[in-house]
Enzyme design. Sequence first.
Site, PDB file in Angstrom:
ATOM      1  N   ASP A 110       4.141  38.009 -23.001  1.00 19.98           N
ATOM      2  CA  ASP A 110       5.485  38.198 -23.541  1.00 19.98           C
ATOM      3  C   ASP A 110       5.899  37.074 -24.482  1.00 19.98           C
ATOM      4  O   ASP A 110       6.466  37.324 -25.545  1.00 19.98           O
ATOM      5  CB  ASP A 110       6.484  38.310 -22.382  1.00 19.98           C
ATOM      6  CG  ASP A 110       7.888  38.621 -22.859  1.00 19.98           C
ATOM      7  OD1 ASP A 110       8.235  39.812 -22.919  1.00 19.98           O
ATOM      8  OD2 ASP A 110       8.635  37.680 -23.185  1.00 19.98           O
TER       9      ASP A 110
ATOM     10  N   PHE B 213      10.338  41.497 -23.438  1.00 18.69           N
ATOM     11  CA  PHE B 213       9.534  42.589 -23.983  1.00 18.69           C
ATOM     12  C   PHE B 213       8.594  43.190 -22.947  1.00 18.69           C
ATOM     13  O   PHE B 213       8.220  44.359 -23.053  1.00 18.69           O
ATOM     14  CB  PHE B 213       8.781  42.124 -25.231  1.00 18.69           C
ATOM     15  CG  PHE B 213       9.707  41.758 -26.365  1.00 18.69           C
ATOM     16  CD1 PHE B 213      10.816  42.536 -26.650  1.00 18.69           C
ATOM     17  CD2 PHE B 213       9.484  40.626 -27.132  1.00 18.69           C
ATOM     18  CE1 PHE B 213      11.678  42.215 -27.683  1.00 18.69           C
ATOM     19  CE2 PHE B 213      10.340  40.294 -28.166  1.00 18.69           C
ATOM     20  CZ  PHE B 213      11.451  41.082 -28.442  1.00 18.69           C
ATOM     21  N   ASP B 214       8.215  42.423 -21.921  1.00 10.60           N
ATOM     22  CA  ASP B 214       7.501  43.020 -20.793  1.00 10.60           C
ATOM     23  C   ASP B 214       8.382  44.060 -20.114  1.00 10.60           C
ATOM     24  O   ASP B 214       7.932  45.164 -19.799  1.00 10.60           O
ATOM     25  CB  ASP B 214       7.106  41.939 -19.782  1.00 10.60           C
ATOM     26  CG  ASP B 214       5.742  41.332 -20.057  1.00 10.60           C
ATOM     27  OD1 ASP B 214       4.878  42.045 -20.594  1.00 10.60           O
ATOM     28  OD2 ASP B 214       5.536  40.149 -19.739  1.00 10.60           O
ATOM     29  N   VAL B 215       9.631  43.695 -19.866  1.00 10.86           N
ATOM     30  CA  VAL B 215      10.552  44.625 -19.214  1.00 10.86           C
ATOM     31  C   VAL B 215      10.811  45.827 -20.112  1.00 10.86           C
ATOM     32  O   VAL B 215      10.817  46.977 -19.651  1.00 10.86           O
ATOM     33  CB  VAL B 215      11.866  43.902 -18.864  1.00 10.86           C
ATOM     34  CG1 VAL B 215      12.904  44.890 -18.332  1.00 10.86           C
ATOM     35  CG2 VAL B 215      11.610  42.809 -17.832  1.00 10.86           C
TER      36      VAL B 215
END
Length: 393
Positions: free
Chosen positions: A145, A173-175
């Site tokens: 991320d 951005f992972d989420v």
Amino acid sequence: MTDDGPRGGGPLSGVLVADFSRILAGPYATMLLADMGADVVKVEGPKGDDTRTWMPPVRGEVSTYYLGINRGKRSIALDLRREEDAAVARELARRADVLIENFKPGGLAKYGLDYETVRSANPGIVYSSITGFGSGPGRDVPGYDLMVQAISGLMSLTGDPDGPPYRAGISVFDVMAGNHAVIGILAALRHRDATGEGQLVEVNLLSSALTGLVNHSSAYVAGGTVPYRMGNAHPSVFPYEPLPTADNDLIVTAANDGQFRRLCEVLGIPDVPDDPRFARNADRTANRDELYPILVERLRTRGAVEWFDLLVEAGVPCGPINTIDGGFAMAERFGLDPVVEVGEGERAVPTTRHPIRFSATPARYSLPPPELDEHGAELREWLSKPAEEGDRD
């Protein structure tokens, strides 16, 4: 802080998810699917998901990072380098409705777990692959991320105008990619239910980042403008930032003319909206340096919480800048019941409530985050027997 839904059911009841993902984006996605009723089997390597060791902080001896994204799942530990374990994994994939993975592109092919091989045995599979930079020329670039925050341009927008770039406080951005994976999976399941056809659903962090930059992406793509760091200020709206009060800063987001007029009425400066410098949002944004001290002079006469109550009552969006505990306290105040307890006895774990409310099929919170290989024996036994009626063929 208890489960208010049924111990079974959910809108995804009957959907079997083979979860070959680890770290954050994939496990977050599969936790959301589990909350909605899917049967999620978390496949881990012999040492377990990396986040099991990401500590502190801990609850007991378990990483709270791991606990936060792995409820509702059953765990089986498989060493895919051993053919016996790889065969178990392939059988799970053959029976699954959904397979989700975030290995390096092509990394599962040598175990017979790539999309084409799985599809040949299970044509209805919805196979979701999460990567950092796609399956093309960026396939060999590791996808973390923080890297994506840098490469996408987000860090160039975060921080003081004259200071260095900063990362966001979470792996945003992972989420976001995890949420996009869920959206893609649900859309593909609907298509499969209508046609019987499965498909590959690809998500990558950089694409999630670029769409997630929304107005900043549009400024560049549609307007040819490269946005820049403005601290907490907004490039197109004012006031839309923290403003100092008698004690703490208060976020004030008077984003239209009506909200701005109500703000000024509560502040005791009702004539300010009639000043041509401040009449419209474009005027206020262009003349923010002149408007800022006028607002701050009035805001400094009361504290942030007092202003919050007065302004919200008048319909002006605003909010104090809380620490995390304050955020949960505010959610409790608003009746959102943000914490649910999963599991019983010594295994009970408080976790954050699923963000979606369903009127007919509420989210379920049936299993605490699993210990490594906690369900390995029962899953191996089940997968060793012929598929029962209802299993995918």
